[in-house]
Structures are given as structure tokens and as C-alpha cells.
Design a protein around this motif. Structure first.
Motif, PDB file in Angstrom:
ATOM      1  N   PHE A   1      -8.470  -5.203  89.350  1.00  0.00           N
ATOM      2  CA  PHE A   1      -9.408  -4.371  89.065  1.00  0.00           C
ATOM      3  C   PHE A   1      -9.323  -2.885  89.311  1.00  0.00           C
ATOM      4  N   GLY A   2      -9.750  -2.101  88.186  1.00  0.00           N
ATOM      5  CA  GLY A   2      -9.470  -0.792  88.195  1.00  0.00           C
ATOM      6  C   GLY A   2      -8.563  -0.395  87.152  1.00  0.00           C
TER       7      GLY A   2
ATOM      8  N   GLY B   1     -12.167   5.853  91.872  1.00  0.00           N
ATOM      9  CA  GLY B   1     -11.600   6.645  90.976  1.00  0.00           C
ATOM     10  C   GLY B   1     -10.267   7.257  91.409  1.00  0.00           C
ATOM     11  N   ASP B   2     -10.444   8.191  92.375  1.00  0.00           N
ATOM     12  CA  ASP B   2      -9.425   8.767  93.009  1.00  0.00           C
ATOM     13  C   ASP B   2      -8.137   7.851  93.553  1.00  0.00           C
ATOM     14  N   GLU B   3      -8.642   6.512  94.035  1.00  0.00           N
ATOM     15  CA  GLU B   3      -7.728   5.818  94.584  1.00  0.00           C
ATOM     16  C   GLU B   3      -6.803   5.033  93.475  1.00  0.00           C
ATOM     17  N   VAL B   4      -7.544   4.930  92.349  1.00  0.00           N
ATOM     18  CA  VAL B   4      -6.861   4.112  91.122  1.00  0.00           C
ATOM     19  C   VAL B   4      -5.880   5.094  90.758  1.00  0.00           C
ATOM     20  N   ASP B   5      -6.126   6.468  90.772  1.00  0.00           N
ATOM     21  CA  ASP B   5      -5.225   7.647  90.110  1.00  0.00           C
ATOM     22  C   ASP B   5      -4.035   7.697  91.425  1.00  0.00           C
TER      23      ASP B   5
ATOM     24  N   ARG C   1      -2.915   5.226  93.112  1.00  0.00           N
ATOM     25  CA  ARG C   1      -2.051   4.109  93.049  1.00  0.00           C
ATOM     26  C   ARG C   1      -1.144   4.139  91.898  1.00  0.00           C
ATOM     27  N   SER C   2      -1.537   4.826  90.802  1.00  0.00           N
ATOM     28  CA  SER C   2      -0.760   4.899  89.737  1.00  0.00           C
ATOM     29  C   SER C   2       0.477   5.835  89.840  1.00  0.00           C
ATOM     30  N   ARG C   3      -0.147   7.057  90.415  1.00  0.00           N
ATOM     31  CA  ARG C   3       0.907   8.200  90.848  1.00  0.00           C
ATOM     32  C   ARG C   3       1.959   7.509  91.529  1.00  0.00           C
ATOM     33  N   LEU C   4       1.724   6.803  92.702  1.00  0.00           N
ATOM     34  CA  LEU C   4       2.637   6.411  93.771  1.00  0.00           C
ATOM     35  C   LEU C   4       3.450   5.346  93.061  1.00  0.00           C
ATOM     36  N   GLY C   5       2.926   4.317  92.300  1.00  0.00           N
ATOM     37  CA  GLY C   5       3.793   3.368  91.770  1.00  0.00           C
ATOM     38  C   GLY C   5       4.853   4.225  90.912  1.00  0.00           C
ATOM     39  N   ARG C   6       4.440   5.135  90.194  1.00  0.00           N
ATOM     40  CA  ARG C   6       5.510   5.934  89.339  1.00  0.00           C
ATOM     41  C   ARG C   6       6.552   6.417  90.042  1.00  0.00           C
ATOM     42  N   ARG C   7       5.953   7.018  91.150  1.00  0.00           N
ATOM     43  CA  ARG C   7       6.994   7.991  92.142  1.00  0.00           C
ATOM     44  C   ARG C   7       7.995   6.722  92.671  1.00  0.00           C
ATOM     45  N   TYR C   8       7.368   5.866  93.184  1.00  0.00           N
ATOM     46  CA  TYR C   8       8.294   4.674  93.575  1.00  0.00           C
ATOM     47  C   TYR C   8       9.541   4.402  92.587  1.00  0.00           C
ATOM     48  N   THR C   9       9.076   4.073  91.433  1.00  0.00           N
ATOM     49  CA  THR C   9      10.078   3.753  90.486  1.00  0.00           C
ATOM     50  C   THR C   9      10.789   4.886  90.012  1.00  0.00           C
ATOM     51  N   GLU C  10      10.362   6.173  90.008  1.00  0.00           N
ATOM     52  CA  GLU C  10      11.502   7.231  89.772  1.00  0.00           C
ATOM     53  C   GLU C  10      12.469   7.162  90.851  1.00  0.00           C
ATOM     54  N   LEU C  11      12.142   7.155  92.200  1.00  0.00           N
ATOM     55  CA  LEU C  11      12.970   7.468  93.128  1.00  0.00           C
ATOM     56  C   LEU C  11      13.964   6.187  93.052  1.00  0.00           C
TER      57      LEU C  11
END
Length: 377
Positions: free
Chosen positions: A160-161, A245-249, A251-261
Motif C-alpha cells: 500500500f502506497g 505521503g512523507d513516509e512513502v517518500d 521508505r523509497s529514499r532509505l531503500g535506495r540508500r541501503y542499496t547504494e551502500l
């Protein structure tokens, strides 16, 4: 370190939650109070469909959706083996047979290329799962379903989201079902769920089914359930929806950062198996809400033990495919769905929620690197 930090979220919205709960206590309409209707309107608008029907849980949402489609004994519902038991459980509870289609090796969602071969004359619906917060390839699945005149029920308990080609999860098929269990991207403080549809007749059926099959008081044209969304949970969800909406953003940002790291440490993303540590692959058409941030690792039990020793919690979603569960088991383990069987042996989920700090993420990545032998450990 928390695997999911609901306390941090509550500290942000404490006054709103308390005000919403106090309003329910004051008006006393604890069953189907005004908050339920308000929430349904806002959720339908968020998803972009005409109807949202609140349910007592995501599991009941799946059950009610199939009941509205009149699925029953002897029917078949095509789904994925790599999911929580509720998906297959509700199919079987109606006397239908779950037919398991193997998963895509990089998204872990139903593989549309394998779907058509699973359809028989007994098929009554297709139920893909949008796993880990990423929508399944719904256009491809819907295309197969249309050729065979089958409705599609999206099990969106974890998504959801999320969005797919610019459209929201739960608004991608005939019926979308989600869960508001506390650990979900949008979570209540107890069990709750919802069904979404643009079909007026199905929405009417769903509203009757959730309330004992009645269309008006003491008049029951169908068999139903006691599956109403609780007013108190609706109140909590309304408070949380203001910041969703803030939390969806986040989550997406933190997921990308995990992957980058992790990629900087040498993790891969798309090769199945071997000794590689694989990060989640998010399709370019998708925005994931990362209900879980899930890696593939070799020797998972050892990795989990080392993470725990470092103070990093982890979880496994899911260690046994549904077609290998005793209640559904057919054939040899992994025989029918080899990709799902292989992935189930390797997946491990890391702490993930919208309130992760950069410092905490770095600690988690350091612990993963040390536990798996990635560069920089």
C-alpha cells in the motif's frame, strides 16, 4: 535497534492520534462509526478508485474479495507460493484450490511468463502478490487474465502506497486488497484491512459480506462475515494517513540508500544463487514502499546469527513456500516452483521503517558486510 520503529512514528503524531481516539470515545460509535466512512473516502481518493471498503484484516479482505466473486468449492485460484500463508489459506478456506505459479527471480513476484500454463477450465481468478512493497507486473498479468476472462485480485498487503507505471497499488486490477497490520507501510494499532474496486456491484457485495451478508438490518441476501473495520482502528489510520505521503517518500529514499551502500561494498542485484549477496531489484516502472528490505545471502542462518551478535535484528519472509507447507504440500520440495524454493532458502530482511537514521543504516550495512564477507568489512 528496532526492526520496525513504531514508537518513533507515534512520537511524531501523538497529539493527532490521541485527538482521534478521544473523538471516538466521546461519540461512542465503536462499530461503523463516522471515522470508517471518512477513512474509506480518503483511501479511495489516495488509490484513485471509486470504492474502498474497510475490513477487519487483510486476510478477511482477501476472503471477502473471493466471496464477492462467488469463488467456491472446486474452483481454482492462481497465485504465488512465495508469500504469507493467508494468500493460499483463504483460497482453501472457500473450498477452492490454490494453483501456484513460480516467481520472477529478481522481483520475487509472480512470473507472468509462467501464468498462462497454469490456467485450466476450473480457474476463477488470478491473485498475484505485490511482495516486499513492490507491485507485481500487473499489466502483463491483467493481459493474460483478460484473454481468459478471469478477474485479478491484487494481494497488496505489503505494497500500500507503492506505484506501478504511475498508478497506485490496489487500483491496478478488478479488486485490490491490503492489510493495515501494525507493521505494514500504513499500519493500525491492531488488525485492519481494506478492499478497493471501481466496480459498483462488487463494492456493494463487499459491504454486505463484511457485515454478515446484510443489505439492510436483519435482511441477508448472501452469506457474509463479521469483518467490519473497527472505528478505533479507522481513527488511528486517519491520524497516520496525514503523514503517509512523507513516509512513502522516506521508505523509497532509505531503500535506495541501503542499496547504494551495499552495492559500494560489492553486493549484486540480479544474479540468482551462488555466493553473492543480492540487494532488492526495483523495476524502473515501480516505486517500492519497501515493506521489507530483503537481501539474498549465502548461509542465511550464519548471517542472521552474526547480525544478532552485532545488535542488528533481522527476519525471514518467507522460509517455506506455500506449496511446501504441510497443508498444501504436493510432490517433492521445490519441484513445482524451483525459483521460489531457491529464494526461500536465501532471503533475509533488514531493519526498515521511515525513521531509520543514516547512522543506523551505516551500522546495519557494516554488520551485513562483516557477516557476509563483503568488501570493506
Amino acid at each position: 535497534m528496532q526492526f520496525i520503529d513504531l514508537k518513533a512514528q507515534y512520537e511524531r503524531i501523538e497529539s493527532e492520534v490521541r485527538a482521534r481516539i478521544e473523538a471516538v470515545l466521546q461519540h461512542g460509535q465503536f462499530i461503523m462509526g463516522p471515522e470508517v466512512g471518512e477513512l474509506e473516502e480518503r483511501l479511495a481518493d489516495f488509490v484513485g478508485v471509486r470504492h474502498c471498503v474497510g475490513m477487519s484484516s487483510g486476510t478477511d479482505a482477501l476472503l471477502a474479495a473471493m466471496m464477492a466473486l462467488e469463488i467456491g468449492r472446486g474452483d481454482e485460484v492462481i497465485t504465488t507460493p512465495f508469500t504469507f500463508i493467508a494468500t493460499g489459506e483463504m483460497i482453501a478456506l472457500l473450498g477452492a484450490r490454490p494453483v501456484f505459479v513460480d516467481i520472477d527471480p529478481v522481483t520475487y513476484n509472480m512470473d507472468p511468463a509462467k501464468l498462462e500454463d497454469a490456467i485450466t477450465g476450473r480457474a476463477r481468478a488470478i491473485m498475484p502478490v505485490s511482495l516486499y512493497g513492490q507491485c507485481a507486473d500487473m499489466d502483463a498479468i491483467n493481459a493474460v487474465a483478460e484473454r481468459h476472462h478471469l478477474p485479478v485480485i491484487e494481494d497488496a498487503a505489503q505494497s500500500f502506497g507503492a506505484s506501478y507505471k504511475g498508478r497506485r497499488s490496489c487500483g491496478l486490477s478488478k479488486i485490490g486488497c491490503t492489510s493495515f497490520f501494525p507493521a505494514k507501510p500504513l499500519g493500525a494499532y491492531g488488525d485492519a484491512g481494506a478492499c478497493f474496486t471501481d466496480d459498483d456491484a462488487l463494492a456493494k457485495a463487499l459491504r454486505e459480506i463484511r457485515n454478515h451478508g446484510q443489505d439492510r438490518r436483519y435482511h441477508h441476501p448472501r452469506i457474509g462475515l463479521n469483518a467490519r473495520l473497527d472505528t478505533m482502528q479507522a481513527a488511528v489510520l486517519l491520524a497516520k494517513l496525514d503523514i503517509f505521503g512523507d513516509e512513502v517518500d522516506a521508505r523509497s529514499r532509505l531503500g535506495r540508500r541501503y542499496t547504494e551502500l551495499l552495492t559500494a561494498r560489492g553486493a549484486g542485484s540480479t544474479e540468482l544463487g551462488g555466493d553473492a549477496v543480492l540487494t532488492p531489484f526495483v523495476h524502473p516502472d515501480n516505486v517500492s514502499v519497501f515493506a521489507q528490505y530483503t537481501l539474498q545471502v549465502p548461509d542465511r542462518d550464519s548471517v542472521a546469527e552474526k547480525l544478532s551478535a552485532s545488535g542488528v535484528p533481522s527476519a525471514v519472509h518467507y522460509p517455506v513456500p506455500l506449496n511446501d507447507q504441510p497443508v498444501f504440500h504436493v510432490g517433492l520440495p521445490g519441484e513445482e516452483t524451483p525459483v521460489g524454493a531457491r529464494v526461500a532458502q536465501r532471503v533475509i530482511s533488514l531493519p526498515m521503517h521511515p525513521y531509520l537514521t543514516e547512522e543506523t543504516q551505516l551500522k546495519v550495512v557494516d554488520a551485513v558486510a562483516a557477516a557476509t564477507g563483503l568488501a570493506g568489512s
